[in-house]
Design a protein around this motif. Structure first.
Motif, PDB file in Angstrom:
ATOM      1  N   ALA A 101      -0.056  -7.693  15.293  1.00 56.15           N
ATOM      2  CA  ALA A 101      -1.465  -7.976  16.998  1.00 56.15           C
ATOM      3  C   ALA A 101      -1.760  -6.564  17.381  1.00 56.15           C
ATOM      4  CB  ALA A 101      -0.537  -9.330  17.815  1.00 56.15           C
ATOM      5  N   MET A 102      -0.544  -6.352  17.686  1.00 56.59           N
ATOM      6  CA  MET A 102      -1.261  -4.738  18.703  1.00 56.59           C
ATOM      7  C   MET A 102      -1.670  -3.639  17.970  1.00 56.59           C
ATOM      8  SD  MET A 102       1.977  -1.928  20.118  1.00 56.59           S
ATOM      9  CE  MET A 102       1.780  -1.461  18.225  1.00 56.59           C
ATOM     10  N   VAL A 103      -2.032  -3.626  16.817  1.00 62.23           N
ATOM     11  CA  VAL A 103      -2.675  -2.356  16.342  1.00 62.23           C
ATOM     12  C   VAL A 103      -3.865  -3.298  16.046  1.00 62.23           C
ATOM     13  CG1 VAL A 103      -3.355  -2.273  14.080  1.00 62.23           C
ATOM     14  CG2 VAL A 103      -0.562  -1.485  15.107  1.00 62.23           C
ATOM     15  N   GLN A 104      -4.245  -4.825  15.660  1.00 56.84           N
ATOM     16  CA  GLN A 104      -5.693  -5.167  15.509  1.00 56.84           C
ATOM     17  C   GLN A 104      -6.258  -5.020  17.334  1.00 56.84           C
ATOM     18  OE1 GLN A 104      -4.143  -9.663  14.531  1.00 56.84           O
ATOM     19  NE2 GLN A 104      -4.276  -9.327  12.367  1.00 56.84           N
ATOM     20  N   ASP A 105      -5.398  -4.758  18.506  1.00 58.21           N
ATOM     21  CA  ASP A 105      -5.893  -5.375  19.438  1.00 58.21           C
ATOM     22  C   ASP A 105      -6.654  -3.813  19.158  1.00 58.21           C
ATOM     23  OD1 ASP A 105      -6.448  -6.435  21.991  1.00 58.21           O
ATOM     24  OD2 ASP A 105      -4.965  -5.398  23.157  1.00 58.21           O
ATOM     25  N   ILE A 106      -5.262  -2.941  19.538  1.00 51.55           N
ATOM     26  CA  ILE A 106      -5.722  -1.480  19.640  1.00 51.55           C
ATOM     27  C   ILE A 106      -7.705  -1.184  18.904  1.00 51.55           C
ATOM     28  CG2 ILE A 106      -4.920   1.168  18.886  1.00 51.55           C
ATOM     29  CD1 ILE A 106      -2.161   0.034  19.813  1.00 51.55           C
ATOM     30  N   ASN A 107      -7.305  -1.593  17.410  1.00 50.77           N
ATOM     31  CA  ASN A 107      -8.433  -0.887  16.211  1.00 50.77           C
ATOM     32  C   ASN A 107      -9.695  -1.555  16.846  1.00 50.77           C
ATOM     33  OD1 ASN A 107      -7.377   0.918  14.457  1.00 50.77           O
ATOM     34  ND2 ASN A 107      -6.680  -0.953  13.580  1.00 50.77           N
ATOM     35  N   SER A 108     -10.209  -3.048  17.196  1.00 60.09           N
ATOM     36  CA  SER A 108     -10.493  -3.373  18.189  1.00 60.09           C
ATOM     37  C   SER A 108     -11.276  -3.672  19.487  1.00 60.09           C
ATOM     38  CB  SER A 108     -10.262  -5.458  17.922  1.00 60.09           C
ATOM     39  OG  SER A 108      -9.872  -5.535  18.749  1.00 60.09           O
ATOM     40  N   LYS A 109     -10.669  -3.106  20.668  1.00 58.17           N
ATOM     41  CA  LYS A 109     -10.543  -2.816  22.204  1.00 58.17           C
ATOM     42  C   LYS A 109     -10.918  -1.560  22.094  1.00 58.17           C
ATOM     43  CE  LYS A 109      -8.214  -6.444  24.129  1.00 58.17           C
ATOM     44  NZ  LYS A 109      -7.335  -7.411  24.938  1.00 58.17           N
ATOM     45  N   TYR A 110     -10.078  -0.419  21.583  1.00 61.29           N
ATOM     46  CA  TYR A 110     -10.463   1.083  21.518  1.00 61.29           C
ATOM     47  C   TYR A 110     -11.205   1.495  20.893  1.00 61.29           C
ATOM     48  CZ  TYR A 110      -7.198  -1.131  25.426  1.00 61.29           C
ATOM     49  OH  TYR A 110      -6.976  -1.808  26.433  1.00 61.29           O
ATOM     50  N   MET A 111     -10.723   1.752  19.740  1.00 58.46           N
ATOM     51  CA  MET A 111     -10.922   2.188  18.761  1.00 58.46           C
ATOM     52  C   MET A 111     -12.549   2.636  17.980  1.00 58.46           C
ATOM     53  SD  MET A 111      -8.450   4.289  18.422  1.00 58.46           S
ATOM     54  CE  MET A 111      -8.361   5.429  17.066  1.00 58.46           C
ATOM     55  N   THR A 112     -12.519   1.234  18.734  1.00 58.40           N
ATOM     56  CA  THR A 112     -14.248   1.066  17.865  1.00 58.40           C
ATOM     57  C   THR A 112     -15.328   1.543  19.360  1.00 58.40           C
ATOM     58  OG1 THR A 112     -14.287  -1.081  19.602  1.00 58.40           O
ATOM     59  CG2 THR A 112     -14.111  -1.570  17.381  1.00 58.40           C
TER      60      THR A 112
END
Length: 156
Positions: free
Chosen positions: A100-111
């Motif tokens: 869930a953390m990795v998904q959150d980082i990728n969707s909220k920040y890395m984008t």
């Protein structure tokens, strides 16, 4: 007579050249694999993920952490088969949190990274970003700064 000898030599050559093909073992019949059951008890992964995509993802996790399936999944003592749906191992709960953390980082920040030189892979974190084949990420210790000359100023 020469023509008959020539044809016989050619026929013998072709026969010898084809021997390796004839001598090859026939491939064994495909082993009957049990079809994988549809994934159940998915809490952070998409509920409609295909079994093939799920297995690909799980193998990615095992490689990124340097573990086997039994690290997160309970193994039935009688059948020696994994019980993928069981939630008995604490590491499975930790894995869900980390996914869930990795998904959150990728969707909220890395984008939000708009570097034109960065490839999509460079703008994505994975388990391997931190774990690098270890169950626990190694703490980052920066290299000591190297200073040139005296005066205490950093080189520019």
């Amino acid at each position: 007579m020469k023509r008959v000898t020539f044809c016989a030599v050619i026929a013998a050559f072709l026969a010898c050249a084809s021997l390796p093909l004839i001598a090859q073992d026939t491939p064994p019949p495909q082993q009957q694999r049990r079809p994988m059951p549809a994934p159940t008890n998915l809490q952070v992964l998409p509920k409609d993920i295909s079994t093939q995509d799920l297995m690909k993802m799980m193998f990615g996790f095992t490689g990124a952490l340097g573990v086997k399936c039994s690290f997160c999944h309970e193994i039935n003592e009688q059948t020696h088969q994994p019980n993928f749906a069981a939630d008995t191992k604490p590491d499975k709960k930790i894995a869900r949190t980390m996914i869930a953390m990795v998904q959150d980082i990728n969707s909220k920040y890395m984008t939000q990274i708009s570097d034109p030189d960065a490839t999509p892979e460079m703008k994505t974190v994975t388990c391997g970003t931190c774990h690098r084949g270890n169950t626990m990420p190694a703490p980052f210790v920066p290299k000591p700064e190297e200073h040139q000359g005296g005066g205490g100023q950093k080189p520019q």
